[in-house]
Design a protein around this motif. Structure first.
Motif, PDB file in Angstrom:
ATOM      1  N   ALA A  73       0.822  -1.211   0.000  1.00 45.83           N
ATOM      2  CA  ALA A  73       0.000   0.000   0.000  1.00 45.83           C
ATOM      3  C   ALA A  73       0.854   1.257   0.000  1.00 45.83           C
ATOM      4  O   ALA A  73       0.451   2.289  -0.548  1.00 45.83           O
ATOM      5  N   VAL A  74       2.045   1.186   0.585  1.00 46.17           N
ATOM      6  CA  VAL A  74       2.905   2.372   0.664  1.00 46.17           C
ATOM      7  C   VAL A  74       3.440   2.773  -0.710  1.00 46.17           C
ATOM      8  O   VAL A  74       3.197   3.900  -1.170  1.00 46.17           O
ATOM      9  N   PRO A  75       4.172   1.898  -1.433  1.00 44.44           N
ATOM     10  CA  PRO A  75       4.649   2.319  -2.762  1.00 44.44           C
ATOM     11  C   PRO A  75       3.524   2.524  -3.763  1.00 44.44           C
ATOM     12  O   PRO A  75       3.608   3.412  -4.623  1.00 44.44           O
ATOM     13  N   VAL A  76       2.463   1.715  -3.659  1.00 45.83           N
ATOM     14  CA  VAL A  76       1.357   1.846  -4.618  1.00 45.83           C
ATOM     15  C   VAL A  76       0.687   3.202  -4.476  1.00 45.83           C
ATOM     16  O   VAL A  76       0.437   3.903  -5.470  1.00 45.83           O
ATOM     17  N   LEU A  91       0.709  -1.966 -11.088  1.00 39.09           N
ATOM     18  CA  LEU A  91       1.843  -2.482 -10.330  1.00 39.09           C
ATOM     19  C   LEU A  91       1.387  -3.508  -9.300  1.00 39.09           C
ATOM     20  O   LEU A  91       1.993  -4.582  -9.154  1.00 39.09           O
ATOM     21  N   ALA A  92       0.327  -3.206  -8.573  1.00 45.72           N
ATOM     22  CA  ALA A  92      -0.142  -4.106  -7.519  1.00 45.72           C
ATOM     23  C   ALA A  92      -0.554  -5.463  -8.099  1.00 45.72           C
ATOM     24  O   ALA A  92      -0.203  -6.520  -7.559  1.00 45.72           O
ATOM     25  N   PHE A 122       1.893 -12.207  -3.212  1.00 46.98           N
ATOM     26  CA  PHE A 122       0.516 -12.483  -3.610  1.00 46.98           C
ATOM     27  C   PHE A 122      -0.437 -11.423  -3.055  1.00 46.98           C
ATOM     28  O   PHE A 122      -1.496 -11.167  -3.629  1.00 46.98           O
ATOM     29  N   GLY A 123      -0.058 -10.796  -1.941  1.00 43.02           N
ATOM     30  CA  GLY A 123      -0.876  -9.730  -1.375  1.00 43.02           C
ATOM     31  C   GLY A 123      -1.070  -8.549  -2.302  1.00 43.02           C
ATOM     32  O   GLY A 123      -1.938  -7.699  -2.048  1.00 43.02           O
ATOM     33  N   GLY A 124      -0.287  -8.467  -3.387  1.00 42.75           N
ATOM     34  CA  GLY A 124      -0.483  -7.389  -4.342  1.00 42.75           C
ATOM     35  C   GLY A 124      -1.870  -7.399  -4.957  1.00 42.75           C
ATOM     36  O   GLY A 124      -2.450  -6.345  -5.242  1.00 42.75           O
ATOM     37  N   GLY A 125      -2.431  -8.596  -5.174  1.00 44.34           N
ATOM     38  CA  GLY A 125      -3.791  -8.671  -5.707  1.00 44.34           C
ATOM     39  C   GLY A 125      -4.798  -8.076  -4.749  1.00 44.34           C
ATOM     40  O   GLY A 125      -5.717  -7.355  -5.155  1.00 44.34           O
ATOM     41  N   THR A 126      -4.629  -8.367  -3.470  1.00 44.71           N
ATOM     42  CA  THR A 126      -5.512  -7.785  -2.462  1.00 44.71           C
ATOM     43  C   THR A 126      -5.343  -6.270  -2.393  1.00 44.71           C
ATOM     44  O   THR A 126      -6.322  -5.522  -2.281  1.00 44.71           O
ATOM     45  N   ALA A 127      -4.097  -5.797  -2.460  1.00 46.05           N
ATOM     46  CA  ALA A 127      -3.844  -4.355  -2.422  1.00 46.05           C
ATOM     47  C   ALA A 127      -4.546  -3.646  -3.574  1.00 46.05           C
ATOM     48  O   ALA A 127      -5.132  -2.570  -3.399  1.00 46.05           O
ATOM     49  N   ALA A 128      -4.503  -4.236  -4.767  1.00 45.83           N
ATOM     50  CA  ALA A 128      -5.162  -3.630  -5.923  1.00 45.83           C
ATOM     51  C   ALA A 128      -6.671  -3.590  -5.738  1.00 45.83           C
ATOM     52  O   ALA A 128      -7.325  -2.572  -6.001  1.00 45.83           O
ATOM     53  N   ALA A 192      -5.238 -14.558 -13.588  1.00 42.47           N
ATOM     54  CA  ALA A 192      -6.286 -13.546 -13.392  1.00 42.47           C
ATOM     55  C   ALA A 192      -5.683 -12.176 -13.105  1.00 42.47           C
ATOM     56  O   ALA A 192      -6.158 -11.151 -13.630  1.00 42.47           O
ATOM     57  N   PHE A 193      -4.631 -12.118 -12.295  1.00 41.07           N
ATOM     58  CA  PHE A 193      -3.998 -10.836 -11.979  1.00 41.07           C
ATOM     59  C   PHE A 193      -3.373 -10.201 -13.228  1.00 41.07           C
ATOM     60  O   PHE A 193      -3.454  -8.985 -13.424  1.00 41.07           O
ATOM     61  N   VAL A 194      -2.751 -11.027 -14.055  1.00 44.39           N
ATOM     62  CA  VAL A 194      -2.157 -10.506 -15.293  1.00 44.39           C
ATOM     63  C   VAL A 194      -3.243  -9.914 -16.183  1.00 44.39           C
ATOM     64  O   VAL A 194      -3.078  -8.822 -16.764  1.00 44.39           O
ATOM     65  N   LEU A 195      -4.365 -10.612 -16.305  1.00 42.86           N
ATOM     66  CA  LEU A 195      -5.468 -10.114 -17.134  1.00 42.86           C
ATOM     67  C   LEU A 195      -5.993  -8.777 -16.611  1.00 42.86           C
ATOM     68  O   LEU A 195      -6.214  -7.827 -17.380  1.00 42.86           O
ATOM     69  N   ALA A 196      -6.187  -8.668 -15.289  1.00 44.89           N
ATOM     70  CA  ALA A 196      -6.677  -7.415 -14.708  1.00 44.89           C
ATOM     71  C   ALA A 196      -5.696  -6.273 -14.951  1.00 44.89           C
ATOM     72  O   ALA A 196      -6.099  -5.146 -15.279  1.00 44.89           O
ATOM     73  N   ALA A 197      -4.407  -6.540 -14.820  1.00 39.67           N
ATOM     74  CA  ALA A 197      -3.392  -5.505 -15.036  1.00 39.67           C
ATOM     75  C   ALA A 197      -3.409  -5.015 -16.477  1.00 39.67           C
ATOM     76  O   ALA A 197      -3.329  -3.805 -16.744  1.00 39.67           O
ATOM     77  N   VAL A 198      -3.522  -5.935 -17.428  1.00 38.73           N
ATOM     78  CA  VAL A 198      -3.530  -5.567 -18.848  1.00 38.73           C
ATOM     79  C   VAL A 198      -4.755  -4.714 -19.175  1.00 38.73           C
ATOM     80  O   VAL A 198      -4.660  -3.702 -19.883  1.00 38.73           O
TER      81      VAL A 198
END
Length: 475
Positions: A73-76, A91-92, A122-128, A192-198
């Protein structure tokens, strides 16, 4: 003269509405995708960690994902404050995808350190997914903040409720490909995370946060000297009322009438000083912001503590052949409680006020701990407790997030929101770490009792008298 002052702000109102509608549709879609990614992994995370690292360390492995979301959450949010929501969300999700891949490798190699690192990332998905709720209110009308934030929270339901029930299928399919047992769901999470990021990288244009700041700057420029800027445009939309007077632009000075805080005139980027230290200073000085952060953090702490060990509890009384199916059903019901009724929670937040809904959420959390803690090995009763747990989390999350967003000025809002998610994540991580040890030493009923006791400070804070017209009194 009145016409000259009104026309620029009217034009701004007309311009931002299509951007907000498009942003809401896009966030709704990516929340579904991200919800699948987060939940299909979480649904088997405790079981995988139990097999790779043992029961006592299963809580630590689960908490690593929560810590990862908190630390990211800090860098994001720093990236968001400087460059907008889109690069931060991308990024997340990307970090979350890398984490999913590392968890699969950890399962294959039986490596505990690699498992912990993978769960951390893996917490990056939750952060996003968490930051998306704030993205929804960057251009929201003041009277609809709670509902629009809750709509994005609700969107997670579609993917998150179904995902645990696909865990067994994903596991069977990927086992046929040669992946270890329980690793397959994390491979699907990474995809799924890659798809959401794209999708976000290509379509979240114009950026809602940068658009809101440009509207705030344009509206502020249209007001003659001696008058304050238009209040709360970055989080409340361009339709917010003008907030004259010397307090306009002061961090943590909310305007009355439910409009929100006075916003300092800003450009497309936040000032460089708007970091975690500035966020803490604002929160410390603003009672409404403190209540908002406490509601989000305590609600998440109680939810994580009870939910994280529920799969292990089910595993105590069911064979391996049945436990994945039962975990899928129970967690689907729990997640439905978290997300399915969030539009109703958002409506109540706007209608009854933030503080009333926070207290209602606490009441549901206490009921959940009582029901789950006394359920024994009766799965239907345990399921009821997990549904109540989800409903209580929804009340504290939606009302607390809405209160926080409208309680601080625009120049530090992204940093304060990131600070809140960091505190929430660390609270949940602490609960997850301790839950494994409490489960092993004292059992599930004692765990639910301690989770209930953790709500006492929040109740005390929510029952404190507040000045008339403060944001948590508004509805």
């Amino acid at each position: 003269m009145a016409t000259d002052l009104t026309e620029p702000r009217t034009a701004a109102r007309l311009d931002f509405a299509p951007v907000q509608r498009r942003t809401m549709r896009l966030l709704f879609t990516t929340q579904i995708i991200g919800g699948i990614g987060v939940t299909i992994g979480i649904s088997v995370g405790a079981l995988l960690a139990d097999r790779v690292a043992g029961t006592a360390l299963a809580g630590i492995a689960q908490s690593a994902g929560v810590v990862g979301a908190a630390l990211l959450a800090v860098p994001v949010t720093r990236i968001m404050a400087r460059h907008g929501r889109r690069p931060g969300l991308v990024l997340a999700y990307t970090v979350g995808a890398v984490g999913g891949v590392l968890v699969v490798l950890a399962a294959a190699t039986r490596s505990v350190p690699l498992l912990l690192l993978g769960m951390l990332l893996f917490g990056g998905g939750t952060a996003a997914n968490l930051q998306a709720r704030y993205t929804a209110v960057d251009l929201a009308e003041p009277a609809r903040r709670g509902r629009q934030l809750s709509l994005i929270v609700w969107a997670t339901t579609i993917g998150a409720v179904a995902a645990p029930n696909f865990a067994a299928l994903a596991d069977r399919v990927t086992t046929g490909w040669g992946l270890p047992a329980l690793a397959g769901p994390f491979a699907f999470s990474a995809a799924a995370f890659v798809l959401a990021a794209v999708v976000l990288l290509g379509l979240l244009r114009p950026d809602p946060l940068l658009t809101a700041r440009r509207l705030a700057a344009a509206d502020a420029a249209s007001v003659p000297d001696g008058h304050g800027p238009v209040a709360a445009v970055p989080s409340g939309g361009a339709a917010a009322a003008t907030a004259p007077g010397p307090t306009a632009g002061t961090a943590g000075s909310p305007a009355g009438g439910g409009v929100g805080p006075a916003a300092a005139p800003v450009g497309a980027r936040a000032p460089r000083g708007a970091g975690m230290r500035a966020a803490w200073s604002v929160v410390r000085a603003q009672p409404a912001a403190r209540l908002g952060i406490a509601a989000v953090a305590v609600g998440h702490l109680v939810m994580v503590a009870v939910m994280a060990m529920t799969p292990v509890r089910l595993g105590e009384s069911h064979a391996d052949a049945d436990v994945l199916r039962l975990v899928g059903i129970v967690l689907s019901l729990h997640i439905a409680g978290m997300y399915a009724f969030s539009p109703v929670v958002g409506w109540l937040t706007d209608r009854l006020g933030r503080r009333a809904v926070i207290l209602g959420g606490v009441g549901l959390l206490l009921a959940a701990c009582a029901v789950a803690g006394t359920a024994g090995h009766h799965t239907p009763r345990l399921s009821v407790g997990l549904v109540l747990l989800g409903l209580g989390w929804s009340g504290t999350m939606v009302a607390g997030s809405t209160l926080l967003s409208e309680s601080v000025s625009a120049d530090v809002r992204p940093s304060v929101q990131g600070f809140s998610d960091m505190i929430m994540g660390l609270a949940g991580a602490s609960a997850a770490v301790l839950s494994g040890f409490v489960m092993q030493v004292a059992g599930y009923p004692v765990l639910t009792l301690l989770a209930a006791v953790a709500t006492v400070p929040l109740v005390a804070l929510a029952l404190r008298p507040v000045p008339t017209g403060a944001p948590d009194e508004e509805g």
